[in-house]
Design a protein around this motif. Structure first.
Motif, mmCIF file in Angstrom:
data_model
loop_
_atom_site.group_PDB
_atom_site.id
_atom_site.type_symbol
_atom_site.label_atom_id
_atom_site.label_comp_id
_atom_site.label_asym_id
_atom_site.label_seq_id
_atom_site.Cartn_x
_atom_site.Cartn_y
_atom_site.Cartn_z
ATOM 1 N N ALA A 52 0.773 -1.140 0.028
ATOM 2 C CA ALA A 52 0.026 0.138 0.004
ATOM 3 C C ALA A 52 0.664 1.274 0.086
ATOM 4 C CB ALA A 52 -1.036 -0.057 1.260
ATOM 5 N N LEU A 53 2.067 1.156 0.465
ATOM 6 C CA LEU A 53 2.889 2.368 0.375
ATOM 7 C C LEU A 53 3.330 2.797 -0.998
ATOM 8 C CD1 LEU A 53 5.168 1.391 3.301
ATOM 9 C CD2 LEU A 53 3.616 3.174 3.590
ATOM 10 N N GLY A 54 3.506 4.126 -0.907
ATOM 11 C CA GLY A 54 4.100 4.723 -2.033
ATOM 12 C C GLY A 54 5.255 5.562 -1.989
ATOM 13 N N VAL A 55 6.036 5.925 -3.108
ATOM 14 C CA VAL A 55 7.328 6.516 -2.904
ATOM 15 C C VAL A 55 7.163 7.632 -2.018
ATOM 16 C CG1 VAL A 55 8.931 7.924 -4.154
ATOM 17 C CG2 VAL A 55 7.813 6.108 -5.309
ATOM 18 N N GLY A 56 8.135 7.601 -0.923
ATOM 19 C CA GLY A 56 8.348 8.462 0.004
ATOM 20 C C GLY A 56 7.672 8.321 1.384
ATOM 21 N N GLN A 57 6.784 7.069 1.331
ATOM 22 C CA GLN A 57 5.919 6.801 2.571
ATOM 23 C C GLN A 57 6.918 5.997 3.413
ATOM 24 O OE1 GLN A 57 2.078 5.668 0.617
ATOM 25 N NE2 GLN A 57 1.459 7.412 1.377
ATOM 26 N N THR A 58 6.122 5.652 4.775
ATOM 27 C CA THR A 58 6.951 5.145 5.825
ATOM 28 C C THR A 58 6.098 4.109 6.586
ATOM 29 O OG1 THR A 58 8.420 6.870 6.001
ATOM 30 C CG2 THR A 58 8.421 5.471 7.809
ATOM 31 N N LEU A 59 6.472 2.790 6.695
ATOM 32 C CA LEU A 59 5.856 1.951 7.516
ATOM 33 C C LEU A 59 6.489 1.954 8.942
ATOM 34 C CD1 LEU A 59 3.722 -0.362 8.163
ATOM 35 C CD2 LEU A 59 5.314 -1.995 7.142
ATOM 36 N N PHE A 60 5.684 2.321 10.142
ATOM 37 C CA PHE A 60 6.493 2.209 11.348
ATOM 38 C C PHE A 60 5.621 0.856 11.951
ATOM 39 C CE2 PHE A 60 5.566 2.990 15.760
ATOM 40 C CZ PHE A 60 6.822 3.282 16.395
ATOM 41 N N ILE A 61 6.666 0.146 12.367
ATOM 42 C CA ILE A 61 6.326 -1.127 13.204
ATOM 43 C C ILE A 61 6.589 -1.149 14.497
ATOM 44 C CG2 ILE A 61 6.904 -3.766 13.114
ATOM 45 C CD1 ILE A 61 7.887 -3.347 10.183
ATOM 46 N N ARG A 62 5.426 -1.431 15.126
ATOM 47 C CA ARG A 62 5.645 -1.192 16.983
ATOM 48 C C ARG A 62 6.280 -2.440 17.450
ATOM 49 N NH1 ARG A 62 2.450 2.737 19.045
ATOM 50 N NH2 ARG A 62 0.546 3.417 17.674
ATOM 51 N N SER A 63 6.676 -2.262 18.638
ATOM 52 C CA SER A 63 7.339 -3.342 19.152
ATOM 53 C C SER A 63 6.574 -4.387 19.336
ATOM 54 C CB SER A 63 7.771 -2.958 20.757
ATOM 55 O OG SER A 63 8.874 -1.964 20.654
ATOM 56 N N GLY A 64 7.270 -5.684 19.223
ATOM 57 C CA GLY A 64 6.567 -6.889 19.108
ATOM 58 C C GLY A 64 7.370 -8.069 18.522
ATOM 59 N N THR A 65 7.021 -9.189 18.187
ATOM 60 C CA THR A 65 7.444 -10.253 17.386
ATOM 61 C C THR A 65 6.434 -10.585 16.179
ATOM 62 O OG1 THR A 65 8.663 -11.358 19.252
ATOM 63 C CG2 THR A 65 8.364 -12.771 17.482
ATOM 64 N N TYR A 66 7.208 -10.526 15.170
ATOM 65 C CA TYR A 66 6.194 -10.720 13.827
ATOM 66 C C TYR A 66 6.790 -12.002 13.248
ATOM 67 C CZ TYR A 66 4.748 -6.017 14.762
ATOM 68 O OH TYR A 66 4.268 -4.885 15.392
ATOM 69 N N PRO A 67 6.172 -13.156 13.510
ATOM 70 C CA PRO A 67 6.603 -14.561 12.650
ATOM 71 C C PRO A 67 6.177 -14.306 11.424
ATOM 72 C CG PRO A 67 4.704 -14.908 14.109
ATOM 73 C CD PRO A 67 5.085 -13.407 14.237
ATOM 74 N N LEU A 68 7.323 -14.368 10.419
ATOM 75 C CA LEU A 68 6.977 -14.468 9.029
ATOM 76 C C LEU A 68 7.098 -15.645 8.346
ATOM 77 C CD1 LEU A 68 8.940 -11.141 8.256
ATOM 78 C CD2 LEU A 68 6.580 -11.621 8.761
ATOM 79 N N SER A 69 6.242 -16.220 7.460
ATOM 80 C CA SER A 69 6.333 -17.574 6.838
ATOM 81 C C SER A 69 7.168 -17.330 5.685
ATOM 82 C CB SER A 69 4.968 -17.836 6.331
ATOM 83 O OG SER A 69 4.534 -16.819 5.414
ATOM 84 N N THR A 70 7.649 -16.205 5.111
ATOM 85 C CA THR A 70 8.607 -16.018 3.893
ATOM 86 C C THR A 70 9.143 -14.557 4.059
ATOM 87 O OG1 THR A 70 8.798 -16.255 1.671
ATOM 88 C CG2 THR A 70 6.757 -15.273 2.414
ATOM 89 N N GLY A 71 10.106 -14.160 3.150
ATOM 90 C CA GLY A 71 10.444 -12.715 3.137
ATOM 91 C C GLY A 71 9.608 -11.668 2.625
ATOM 92 N N LEU A 72 9.812 -10.332 2.992
ATOM 93 C CA LEU A 72 8.742 -9.629 2.606
ATOM 94 C C LEU A 72 9.509 -8.855 1.415
ATOM 95 C CD1 LEU A 72 8.107 -7.856 5.928
ATOM 96 C CD2 LEU A 72 6.473 -9.112 4.923
ATOM 97 N N VAL A 73 8.711 -8.404 0.444
ATOM 98 C CA VAL A 73 9.147 -7.930 -0.683
ATOM 99 C C VAL A 73 8.508 -6.672 -1.305
ATOM 100 C CG1 VAL A 73 9.162 -8.178 -3.312
ATOM 101 C CG2 VAL A 73 9.529 -10.073 -1.886
ATOM 102 N N SER A 74 8.968 -5.531 -1.419
ATOM 103 C CA SER A 74 8.476 -4.374 -1.797
ATOM 104 C C SER A 74 9.004 -3.975 -3.298
ATOM 105 C CB SER A 74 8.829 -3.059 -1.053
ATOM 106 O OG SER A 74 8.322 -1.948 -1.600
ATOM 107 N N LEU A 75 8.119 -3.749 -4.163
ATOM 108 C CA LEU A 75 8.365 -3.433 -5.654
ATOM 109 C C LEU A 75 8.329 -1.756 -5.850
ATOM 110 C CD1 LEU A 75 5.927 -5.909 -7.686
ATOM 111 C CD2 LEU A 75 8.386 -6.053 -7.081
ATOM 112 N N THR A 76 8.080 -1.066 -4.829
ATOM 113 C CA THR A 76 8.134 0.338 -4.584
ATOM 114 C C THR A 76 9.665 0.822 -4.086
ATOM 115 O OG1 THR A 76 5.717 0.474 -4.515
ATOM 116 C CG2 THR A 76 7.157 2.494 -3.870
ATOM 117 N N THR A 77 10.181 1.788 -4.787
ATOM 118 C CA THR A 77 11.371 2.140 -4.043
ATOM 119 C C THR A 77 11.113 3.313 -3.444
ATOM 120 O OG1 THR A 77 11.727 3.374 -6.291
ATOM 121 C CG2 THR A 77 12.795 1.263 -6.048
ATOM 122 N N GLY A 78 11.897 3.817 -2.627
ATOM 123 C CA GLY A 78 11.769 5.190 -1.926
ATOM 124 C C GLY A 78 10.837 4.877 -0.714
#
Length: 92
Positions: A52-78
């Motif tokens: 959902a993020l666009g160029v120049g935007q930021t995702l803030f991840i609060r404290s906690g443990t986030y178990p991931l089944s696979t790696g995260l991928v972003s096709l948006t740069t910046g």
């Protein structure tokens, strides 16, 4: 100092989206604290937030443990991903 009118649910920095653990789920909030997505799968929530993020935007991840089944991928740069704490924000 009065805290009246201060929304303690959202960080003071201008983040585009906020990810957080919530009870037994994970969720993404908009900058005003409204829930956009909630799921019991951390990968689903974080990947949707990145998508959902666009160029120049930021995702803030609060404290906690986030178990991931696979790696995260972003096709948006910046975009930026910011964790609340190096010690307590864990993507595993």
């Amino acid at each position: 100092m009065s805290m009246e009118g201060v929304n303690l649910k959202t960080p003071t920095m201008p983040y585009s989206l906020i990810a957080e653990p919530y009870l037994t789920d994970f969720r993404v909030l908009d900058p005003h604290g409204a829930v956009i997505l909630q799921s019991n799968d951390a990968y689903t929530v974080l990947q949707a937030a990145l998508n959902a993020l666009g160029v120049g935007q930021t995702l803030f991840i609060r404290s906690g443990t986030y178990p991931l089944s696979t790696g995260l991928v972003s096709l948006t740069t910046g975009i930026q991903i910011v964790g609340e704490s190096r010690e307590t924000t864990r993507l595993t």
